[in-house]
Design a protein around this motif. Structure first.
Motif, PDB file in Angstrom:
ATOM      1  N   TYR A   1      11.093 -32.628  -0.690  1.00 33.72           N
ATOM      2  CA  TYR A   1      10.633 -31.297  -1.060  1.00 33.72           C
ATOM      3  C   TYR A   1       9.653 -31.390  -2.226  1.00 33.72           C
ATOM      4  O   TYR A   1       9.587 -32.403  -2.925  1.00 33.72           O
ATOM      5  N   ALA A   2       8.909 -30.307  -2.419  1.00 31.98           N
ATOM      6  CA  ALA A   2       8.030 -30.176  -3.579  1.00 31.98           C
ATOM      7  C   ALA A   2       7.986 -28.698  -3.951  1.00 31.98           C
ATOM      8  O   ALA A   2       8.010 -27.823  -3.076  1.00 31.98           O
ATOM      9  N   ILE A   3       7.954 -28.425  -5.244  1.00 28.78           N
ATOM     10  CA  ILE A   3       7.896 -27.050  -5.724  1.00 28.78           C
ATOM     11  C   ILE A   3       6.460 -26.740  -6.137  1.00 28.78           C
ATOM     12  O   ILE A   3       5.859 -27.463  -6.929  1.00 28.78           O
ATOM     13  N   PHE A   4       5.938 -25.665  -5.570  1.00 27.02           N
ATOM     14  CA  PHE A   4       4.599 -25.183  -5.889  1.00 27.02           C
ATOM     15  C   PHE A   4       4.738 -23.856  -6.612  1.00 27.02           C
ATOM     16  O   PHE A   4       5.702 -23.129  -6.387  1.00 27.02           O
ATOM     17  N   TYR A   5       3.753 -23.519  -7.463  1.00 27.72           N
ATOM     18  CA  TYR A   5       3.862 -22.269  -8.212  1.00 27.72           C
ATOM     19  C   TYR A   5       2.496 -21.650  -8.489  1.00 27.72           C
ATOM     20  O   TYR A   5       1.457 -22.314  -8.432  1.00 27.72           O
ATOM     21  N   THR A   6       2.541 -20.354  -8.792  1.00 31.63           N
ATOM     22  CA  THR A   6       1.364 -19.597  -9.202  1.00 31.63           C
ATOM     23  C   THR A   6       1.838 -18.465 -10.100  1.00 31.63           C
ATOM     24  O   THR A   6       2.999 -18.070 -10.039  1.00 31.63           O
ATOM     25  N   ASP A   7       0.930 -17.928 -10.917  1.00 29.36           N
ATOM     26  CA  ASP A   7       1.262 -16.730 -11.684  1.00 29.36           C
ATOM     27  C   ASP A   7       0.468 -15.533 -11.165  1.00 29.36           C
ATOM     28  O   ASP A   7       0.520 -14.458 -11.739  1.00 29.36           O
TER      29      ASP A   7
ATOM     30  N   HIS B   1       7.547 -21.635  -4.722  1.00 22.19           N
ATOM     31  CA  HIS B   1       7.901 -21.905  -3.328  1.00 22.19           C
ATOM     32  C   HIS B   1       8.380 -23.345  -3.245  1.00 22.19           C
ATOM     33  O   HIS B   1       7.684 -24.255  -3.692  1.00 22.19           O
ATOM     34  N   VAL B   2       9.580 -23.537  -2.712  1.00 22.36           N
ATOM     35  CA  VAL B   2      10.085 -24.887  -2.477  1.00 22.36           C
ATOM     36  C   VAL B   2       9.687 -25.249  -1.053  1.00 22.36           C
ATOM     37  O   VAL B   2      10.129 -24.628  -0.097  1.00 22.36           O
ATOM     38  N   HIS B   3       8.809 -26.226  -0.946  1.00 25.41           N
ATOM     39  CA  HIS B   3       8.269 -26.628   0.353  1.00 25.41           C
ATOM     40  C   HIS B   3       8.999 -27.876   0.842  1.00 25.41           C
ATOM     41  O   HIS B   3       9.023 -28.893   0.150  1.00 25.41           O
ATOM     42  N   GLN B   4       9.601 -27.769   2.007  1.00 27.85           N
ATOM     43  CA  GLN B   4      10.254 -28.929   2.613  1.00 27.85           C
ATOM     44  C   GLN B   4       9.166 -29.828   3.205  1.00 27.85           C
ATOM     45  O   GLN B   4       8.388 -29.393   4.034  1.00 27.85           O
ATOM     46  N   ILE B   5       9.129 -31.052   2.753  1.00 25.23           N
ATOM     47  CA  ILE B   5       8.127 -32.004   3.224  1.00 25.23           C
ATOM     48  C   ILE B   5       8.530 -32.474   4.617  1.00 25.23           C
ATOM     49  O   ILE B   5       9.637 -32.953   4.823  1.00 25.23           O
TER      50      ILE B   5
END
Length: 85
Positions: free
Chosen positions: A55-61, A8-12
């Motif tokens: 922005y910041a990119i968050f991730y999960t599997d 998910h690219v989160h807009q700060i």
């Protein structure tokens, strides 16, 4: 089988754009803080190479967490692209 990465690219939104009061700024900070705390509790990670000025990119599997949080299926752990659904 390699795990699938969901991102998910989160807009700060830590800016004063649109704020009319200090309360508006506090609301924006608290909203993001609660989101980040929830993601941390769920084991979602911040991609250290995916942080920019707004922005910041968050991730999960974890597929279930990805669905709950609206993350997108991106690639396998080895970096191979997967077709988007």
């Amino acid at each position: 089988m390699p795990s699938v990465r969901y991102e998910h690219v989160h807009q700060i939104k830590f800016t004063a754009v649109g704020a009319r009061t200090i309360g508006d700024l506090i609301h924006d900070f608290e909203e993001n803080l609660q989101l980040f705390k929830r993601w941390e509790e769920k084991g979602i990670k911040l991609d250290p190479h995916g942080v920019g000025s707004n922005y910041a990119i968050f991730y999960t599997d974890d597929e279930e967490i990805a669905k709950e949080e609206g993350f997108e299926r991106i690639r396998t752990e080895s970096g191979n692209p997967l077709p988007r659904r």
